[in-house]
Design a protein around this motif. Structure first.
Motif, PDB file in Angstrom:
ATOM      1  N   MET A  13      23.519  89.319  67.045  1.00 58.29           N
ATOM      2  CA  MET A  13      22.791  88.156  66.580  1.00 58.29           C
ATOM      3  C   MET A  13      23.593  87.477  65.476  1.00 58.29           C
ATOM      4  SD  MET A  13      19.009  88.053  64.992  1.00 58.29           S
ATOM      5  CE  MET A  13      18.004  86.785  65.644  1.00 58.29           C
ATOM      6  N   VAL A  14      23.731  86.172  65.584  1.00 63.07           N
ATOM      7  CA  VAL A  14      24.477  85.400  64.597  1.00 63.07           C
ATOM      8  C   VAL A  14      23.502  84.869  63.557  1.00 63.07           C
ATOM      9  CG1 VAL A  14      25.906  83.362  64.244  1.00 63.07           C
ATOM     10  CG2 VAL A  14      26.191  84.739  66.312  1.00 63.07           C
ATOM     11  N   ASP A  15      23.825  85.074  62.292  1.00 59.69           N
ATOM     12  CA  ASP A  15      23.001  84.519  61.226  1.00 59.69           C
ATOM     13  C   ASP A  15      23.404  83.069  61.005  1.00 59.69           C
ATOM     14  OD1 ASP A  15      21.502  86.769  60.680  1.00 59.69           O
ATOM     15  OD2 ASP A  15      22.993  87.599  59.317  1.00 59.69           O
ATOM     16  N   THR A  16      22.467  82.183  61.255  1.00 61.20           N
ATOM     17  CA  THR A  16      22.700  80.763  61.039  1.00 61.20           C
ATOM     18  C   THR A  16      21.897  80.354  59.821  1.00 61.20           C
ATOM     19  OG1 THR A  16      22.939  80.420  63.408  1.00 61.20           O
ATOM     20  CG2 THR A  16      22.548  78.471  62.061  1.00 61.20           C
ATOM     21  N   PRO A  17      22.549  79.766  58.835  1.00 63.21           N
ATOM     22  CA  PRO A  17      21.804  79.375  57.636  1.00 63.21           C
ATOM     23  C   PRO A  17      20.798  78.275  57.935  1.00 63.21           C
ATOM     24  CG  PRO A  17      24.015  78.481  57.559  1.00 63.21           C
ATOM     25  CD  PRO A  17      23.945  79.379  58.767  1.00 63.21           C
ATOM     26  N   LEU A  18      19.667  78.365  57.290  1.00 64.02           N
ATOM     27  CA  LEU A  18      18.657  77.332  57.400  1.00 64.02           C
ATOM     28  C   LEU A  18      18.969  76.256  56.376  1.00 64.02           C
ATOM     29  CD1 LEU A  18      15.968  76.412  58.645  1.00 64.02           C
ATOM     30  CD2 LEU A  18      14.824  77.670  56.813  1.00 64.02           C
ATOM     31  N   ILE A  19      19.162  75.039  56.858  1.00 61.15           N
ATOM     32  CA  ILE A  19      19.522  73.924  55.981  1.00 61.15           C
ATOM     33  C   ILE A  19      18.410  72.887  56.062  1.00 61.15           C
ATOM     34  CG2 ILE A  19      21.214  72.120  55.498  1.00 61.15           C
ATOM     35  CD1 ILE A  19      23.265  73.911  56.990  1.00 61.15           C
ATOM     36  N   PRO A  20      17.658  72.701  54.987  1.00 66.74           N
ATOM     37  CA  PRO A  20      16.600  71.689  55.034  1.00 66.74           C
ATOM     38  C   PRO A  20      17.189  70.279  55.061  1.00 66.74           C
ATOM     39  CG  PRO A  20      16.752  72.644  52.842  1.00 66.74           C
ATOM     40  CD  PRO A  20      17.728  73.389  53.708  1.00 66.74           C
ATOM     41  N   LEU A  21      16.691  69.485  55.971  1.00 61.03           N
ATOM     42  CA  LEU A  21      17.103  68.087  56.094  1.00 61.03           C
ATOM     43  C   LEU A  21      15.854  67.241  55.873  1.00 61.03           C
ATOM     44  CD1 LEU A  21      19.270  68.502  59.298  1.00 61.03           C
ATOM     45  CD2 LEU A  21      20.072  68.396  56.938  1.00 61.03           C
ATOM     46  N   ILE A  22      15.834  66.494  54.795  1.00 58.42           N
ATOM     47  CA  ILE A  22      14.630  65.785  54.399  1.00 58.42           C
ATOM     48  C   ILE A  22      14.701  64.297  54.743  1.00 58.42           C
ATOM     49  CG2 ILE A  22      13.077  65.293  52.464  1.00 58.42           C
ATOM     50  CD1 ILE A  22      13.426  68.325  53.146  1.00 58.42           C
ATOM     51  N   THR A  23      15.778  63.660  54.408  1.00 59.83           N
ATOM     52  CA  THR A  23      15.885  62.211  54.567  1.00 59.83           C
ATOM     53  C   THR A  23      16.600  61.845  55.867  1.00 59.83           C
ATOM     54  OG1 THR A  23      18.021  62.049  53.458  1.00 59.83           O
ATOM     55  CG2 THR A  23      16.039  61.964  52.053  1.00 59.83           C
ATOM     56  N   ALA A  24      16.396  60.619  56.296  1.00 64.38           N
ATOM     57  CA  ALA A  24      17.103  60.126  57.487  1.00 64.38           C
ATOM     58  C   ALA A  24      18.609  60.170  57.271  1.00 64.38           C
ATOM     59  CB  ALA A  24      16.653  58.710  57.824  1.00 64.38           C
ATOM     60  N   ALA A  25      19.047  59.927  56.054  1.00 60.97           N
ATOM     61  CA  ALA A  25      20.481  59.965  55.741  1.00 60.97           C
ATOM     62  C   ALA A  25      21.056  61.368  55.957  1.00 60.97           C
ATOM     63  CB  ALA A  25      20.715  59.515  54.303  1.00 60.97           C
ATOM     64  N   GLN A  26      20.215  62.385  55.856  1.00 63.45           N
ATOM     65  CA  GLN A  26      20.656  63.756  56.114  1.00 63.45           C
ATOM     66  C   GLN A  26      20.474  64.127  57.585  1.00 63.45           C
ATOM     67  OE1 GLN A  26      17.865  65.497  53.344  1.00 63.45           O
ATOM     68  NE2 GLN A  26      19.501  65.997  51.896  1.00 63.45           N
ATOM     69  N   VAL A  27      19.363  63.707  58.169  1.00 57.16           N
ATOM     70  CA  VAL A  27      19.015  64.126  59.527  1.00 57.16           C
ATOM     71  C   VAL A  27      19.910  63.485  60.587  1.00 57.16           C
ATOM     72  CG1 VAL A  27      17.208  64.059  61.300  1.00 57.16           C
ATOM     73  CG2 VAL A  27      16.623  64.635  58.945  1.00 57.16           C
ATOM     74  N   PHE A  28      20.109  62.179  60.508  1.00 53.68           N
ATOM     75  CA  PHE A  28      20.847  61.482  61.567  1.00 53.68           C
ATOM     76  C   PHE A  28      22.275  62.019  61.749  1.00 53.68           C
ATOM     77  CE2 PHE A  28      17.453  58.296  61.254  1.00 53.68           C
ATOM     78  CZ  PHE A  28      17.210  58.084  62.603  1.00 53.68           C
ATOM     79  N   PRO A  29      23.079  62.129  60.694  1.00 53.54           N
ATOM     80  CA  PRO A  29      24.430  62.672  60.909  1.00 53.54           C
ATOM     81  C   PRO A  29      24.422  64.103  61.427  1.00 53.54           C
ATOM     82  CG  PRO A  29      24.302  61.570  58.775  1.00 53.54           C
ATOM     83  CD  PRO A  29      22.903  61.659  59.315  1.00 53.54           C
ATOM     84  N   ALA A  30      23.466  64.913  60.966  1.00 49.52           N
ATOM     85  CA  ALA A  30      23.389  66.296  61.440  1.00 49.52           C
ATOM     86  C   ALA A  30      23.062  66.339  62.926  1.00 49.52           C
ATOM     87  CB  ALA A  30      22.349  67.070  60.633  1.00 49.52           C
TER      88      ALA A  30
END
Length: 89
Positions: free
Chosen positions: A1-18
């Protein structure tokens, strides 16, 4: 199992590029689900813009041309509570 970090994305500026980067990195299949999707939405990721991609239409075309299977669900809005959004869907 690969541990993938949980990265909170709150704003559209964060969500769209991700989201663009996740789509870009798809290797076999890309499964997307939206309530509203406009293929002419401009891309925001500098690395994708550097590739000459300008909007989601060009991104999905490029991904598809690489042989990635794309599945997309665009859901509807409630016809009683959000009549205008339902009509636009």
């Amino acid at each position: 199992m690969v541990d993938t970090p949980l990265i909170p994305l709150i704003t559209a500026a964060q969500v769209f590029p991700a989201l663009e980067r996740i789509a870009w990195e798809a290797e076999q299949e890309l499964f997307l689900s939206f309530r509203i999707f406009d293929p002419n939405t401009a891309l925001r990721s500098p690395e994708l813009l550097d590739q000459g991609l300008t909007d989601w239409k060009s991104l999905l075309r490029h991904i598809s041309n690489r042989g990635v299977r794309i599945r997309m669900i665009v859901s509807d809005f409630d016809a009683i509570f959000t009549k205008e959004l339902h009509r636009s869907a």
